[in-house]
Enzyme design. Structure first.
Site, PDB file in Angstrom:
ATOM      1  N   LYS A  52      58.135 -32.804 -45.602  1.00  0.00           N
ATOM      2  CA  LYS A  52      58.564 -33.957 -46.398  1.00  0.00           C
ATOM      3  C   LYS A  52      58.578 -35.219 -45.544  1.00  0.00           C
ATOM      4  O   LYS A  52      58.011 -36.251 -45.926  1.00  0.00           O
ATOM      5  CB  LYS A  52      59.960 -33.717 -46.986  1.00  0.00           C
ATOM      6  CG  LYS A  52      60.459 -34.868 -47.865  1.00  0.00           C
ATOM      7  CD  LYS A  52      61.919 -34.716 -48.232  1.00  0.00           C
ATOM      8  CE  LYS A  52      62.811 -35.166 -47.096  1.00  0.00           C
ATOM      9  NZ  LYS A  52      64.235 -35.253 -47.488  1.00  0.00           N
ATOM     10  N   ASP A  72      61.024 -34.107 -52.175  1.00  0.00           N
ATOM     11  CA  ASP A  72      62.455 -34.216 -51.940  1.00  0.00           C
ATOM     12  C   ASP A  72      63.181 -33.516 -53.083  1.00  0.00           C
ATOM     13  O   ASP A  72      62.563 -32.835 -53.898  1.00  0.00           O
ATOM     14  CB  ASP A  72      62.877 -35.680 -51.800  1.00  0.00           C
ATOM     15  CG  ASP A  72      62.755 -36.437 -53.112  1.00  0.00           C
ATOM     16  OD1 ASP A  72      62.145 -35.921 -54.070  1.00  0.00           O
ATOM     17  OD2 ASP A  72      63.276 -37.566 -53.185  1.00  0.00           O
TER      18      ASP A  72
END
Length: 210
Positions: free
Chosen positions: A121, A139
């Site tokens: 991420k 996320d």
């Protein structure tokens, strides 16, 4: 309607709703983005932005973070949660950047993932924001909305990333994830999603099954 068709229709609606959606972490240089993204784990971007104001005045360079006193850094970032682990990773990450990369943050996924505290991420967001390299940033919002709408059935962020890559045009990967964040905050929150006022509810498996 297959998943790709659904995704394209979602993009069309989200483009109209959030034309200016972008990264909500405040940063002035690559180092600040890298650190803030690590601090944002299990913490809101709004809280990270508050902490960052003083943090980057105190630690303006990668060398400053690399040489930071861990107890002092823990106190500086305490309000972001999981501060002991974050402080350890930030110092370790910056030491490697200084010692192995002469103070320059790597510009590729493989080397970024070797840095403490940097997962896919963080790496995907960094590579897009700093180098314009497209990536799917999974996320909590992207994970939740992708599952609810039926674009994926997975819980593992890396598997979700690959599922979304198959149905979202590559040129829209990062932008689509930014828009999911905005929609997650505004409408599709975790505890009580506002399905009745959601403009993509006709495309949502969670809503149509209700």
């Amino acid at each position: 309607m297959n998943k790709k068709e659904k995704a394209l229709q979602m993009i069309e609606v989200l483009d109209k709703l959030y034309p200016d959606a972008e990264c909500s972490l405040n940063y002035e240089n690559p180092l600040q983005l890298l650190i803030s993204t690590q601090l944002a784990a299990q913490c809101t971007d709004a809280r990270v932005n508050i902490v960052a104001k003083d943090l980057y005045k105190k630690y303006p360079t990668v060398e400053a973070f690399a040489n930071a006193d861990i107890s002092e850094l823990e106190e500086d970032i305490k309000s972001t949660g999981f501060y002991r682990n974050k402080a350890k990773n930030i110092i370790g990450c910056c030491k490697i950047i200084v010692e192995k990369y002469n103070g320059t943050i790597p510009d590729n996924m493989k080397e970024l993932l070797e840095l403490p505290g940097v997962g896919r991420k963080t790496a995907n967001l960094y590579l897009y924001e700093i180098h314009g390299k497209q990536g799917i940033v999974v996320d909590t919002h992207a994970k939740r909305l992708s599952n609810r709408t039926g674009l994926t059935k997975h819980e593992d962020p890396e598997k979700i990333e690959y599922d979304l890559q198959k149905v979202i045009p590559e040129s829209r990967w990062a932008d689509f994830c930014h828009k999911l964040v905005f929609h997650g905050r505004a409408v599709c929150n975790a505890r009580k999603p506002g399905c009745d006022k959601c403009e993509i509810n006709h495309l949502c498996s969670y809503y149509t099954k209700k």
